[in-house]
Write an enzyme that holds these catalytic residues in place. Structure first.
Site, short mmCIF file in Angstrom:
data_model
loop_
_atom_site.label_atom_id
_atom_site.label_comp_id
_atom_site.label_asym_id
_atom_site.label_seq_id
_atom_site.Cartn_x
_atom_site.Cartn_y
_atom_site.Cartn_z
N ASP A 94 0.86 -1.19 0.00
CA ASP A 94 0.00 0.00 0.00
C ASP A 94 0.90 1.24 0.00
O ASP A 94 2.12 1.12 -0.02
CB ASP A 94 -0.97 -0.03 1.20
CG ASP A 94 -0.24 0.00 2.53
OD1 ASP A 94 1.00 0.07 2.54
OD2 ASP A 94 -0.92 -0.04 3.57
N HIS A 337 -6.21 -21.73 9.97
CA HIS A 337 -7.56 -22.10 9.54
C HIS A 337 -8.30 -20.92 8.91
O HIS A 337 -8.92 -21.06 7.85
CB HIS A 337 -8.39 -22.65 10.71
CG HIS A 337 -9.86 -22.67 10.39
ND1 HIS A 337 -10.44 -23.68 9.65
CD2 HIS A 337 -10.82 -21.74 10.61
CE1 HIS A 337 -11.72 -23.37 9.46
NE2 HIS A 337 -11.98 -22.21 10.04
ZN LIG Z 1 -9.83 -25.57 8.91
#
Ligand SMILES: [Zn+2]
Length: 379
Positions: A94, A337
């Site tokens: 940026d 995750h």
């Molecule tokens: Zn996951």
């Protein structure tokens, strides 16, 4: 030679969303894409090898933060940001503008640039279009962003009009100051707040400068989602279909899908990694706060429909324990995750565009996620 090019592969018959590919000096990536944010030349808790494992082909890094620490000279001496952090794929930086306008005190904006104090040392600093280009040229990112003024939300019409005009003048100065156009692509940023005629003016001014890509700035700054969606609806049609469109600072699953439907190709946000460090996870059935007591004896995976490393190997009970005990592994596994979840979501979105069924996909996803429920909890 143009450093960054866009290839439009197809548009979804159901929604008009775009499937494409962006080519940079460090490889190509499929769009729509979500870019993990590596503020300080690291995506917090994730190694570059893990980012490759989850399929990231582009990450974002912050000019302002790297300028302050460790400084662009050290990164230049290391051979550029890619070598410094051992990332072989594309990087977008940026301009530093957003941080100067949101993090620092005692700002003074003038035509030449912005005076402010460092949020770390309090030292007096000055950032201008020329300085931002100098730093980004030293970092050697594949995609650089023009230095723009980021007006507060909401801003009145007169303020916004002056700001848009200044951003256009600054964009021209960025183009003239950019020293490496053959190996770094510079994107322009459309401003204008919630004023349709100013968005139009900004798009017209910047399109005449022929940047290889355009960002839509000044969104996700506190306005309601309906307002953001409405602005996107009239702004993306103003942009060249042969160039990528980037919506800055957006990363909640619903906003990603709704942005793609309105013609956006690229997104970035700290959201997935920031909430992960708090033990909040995105799952196919909605937001899950794994630190909650109800998961103390829940030995099922975070998201039974996710096949990431975390979900294949660890339980909610274990993740809760790690987060509660402030163990680093907990932060890592939840970050892994959440990033996987968003990259995987974008892959599903690309598949849905390919099959001309993104509208149906949106309905199914929103239903499972719980976005259709009244008072649905978002991020
Ligand atoms: Zn996951």
């Amino acid at each position: 030679m143009v450093a960054v090019t866009y290839e439009l592969i197809k548009t979804c018959k159901q929604t008009g969303a775009r499937l494409g590919r962006v080519h940079t000096p460090h490889g190509s990536f499929d769009t729509p894409v979500f870019m993990p944010v590596g503020t300080l030349a690291t995506v917090k808790t994730m190694s570059p090898e893990e980012l490759e494992e989850i399929g990231a082909n582009i990450i974002l890094s912050n000019t302002y933060h790297l300028w302050l620490r460790p400084g662009q000279d050290i990164i230049k001496e290391a051979g550029g940001l890619h070598k410094f952090m051992n990332w072989k794929h594309s990087i977008l930086t940026d301009s530093g503008g957003f941080q100067v306008f949101s993090l620092t005190d005692l700002r003074k904006i003038e035509e030449r640039g912005v005076h402010f104090r460092s949020h770390i040392s309090g030292e007096k600093l000055f950032l201008s279009p020329e300085k931002s280009m100098e730093i980004q040229n030293a970092l050697g990112s594949d995609i650089m962003m023009a230095f723009d003024e980021c007006p507060p939300y909401p801003a009145d019409y007169k303020y916004m009009k002056n700001s848009v005009e200044r951003t256009s003048r600054w964009a021209e100065r960025c183009l003239s100051a950019h020293k490496r156009p053959d190996d770094q692509g510079l994107f322009g940023i459309i401003q204008g707040g919630e004023y349709e005629d100013l968005r139009k003016q900004s798009a017209k001014d910047l399109s005449s400068l022929d940047f290889p890509g355009y960002a839509i700035g000044g969104l996700s700054v506190g306005e309601p989602k309906e307002v953001m969606n409405h602005i996107l609806e009239y702004t993306t049609p103003l942009l060249d279909t042969g160039k990528p469109r980037y919506l800055m600072g957006v990363g909640s699953p619903d906003s990603l899908i709704d942005g793609v439907i309105r013609g956006i190709d690229m997104f970035d946000c700290v959201l997935p990694t920031r909430i992960a460090r708090n033990g909040t996870c995105m799952t196919s059935s909605g937001r899950l706060v794994v630190r909650n007591a109800k998961f103390a004896r829940d030995f099922s995976p975070l998201d039974p429909n996710c096949d990431c490393h975390t979900c294949r190997n660890y339980s909610r009970a274990y993740l809760r324990h790690l987060i509660k005990a402030d163990e680093i592994l907990g932060l890592r596994l939840c970050s892994y995750h959440n990033l996987y979840f968003l990259l995987n979501l974008m892959e599903q979105v690309r598949e849905a565009i390919k099959a001309d069924r993104l509208g149906d996909f949106r309905e199914e996803f929103f239903e499972n996620y719980g976005f259709n429920k009244p008072n649905a909890k978002n991020f």
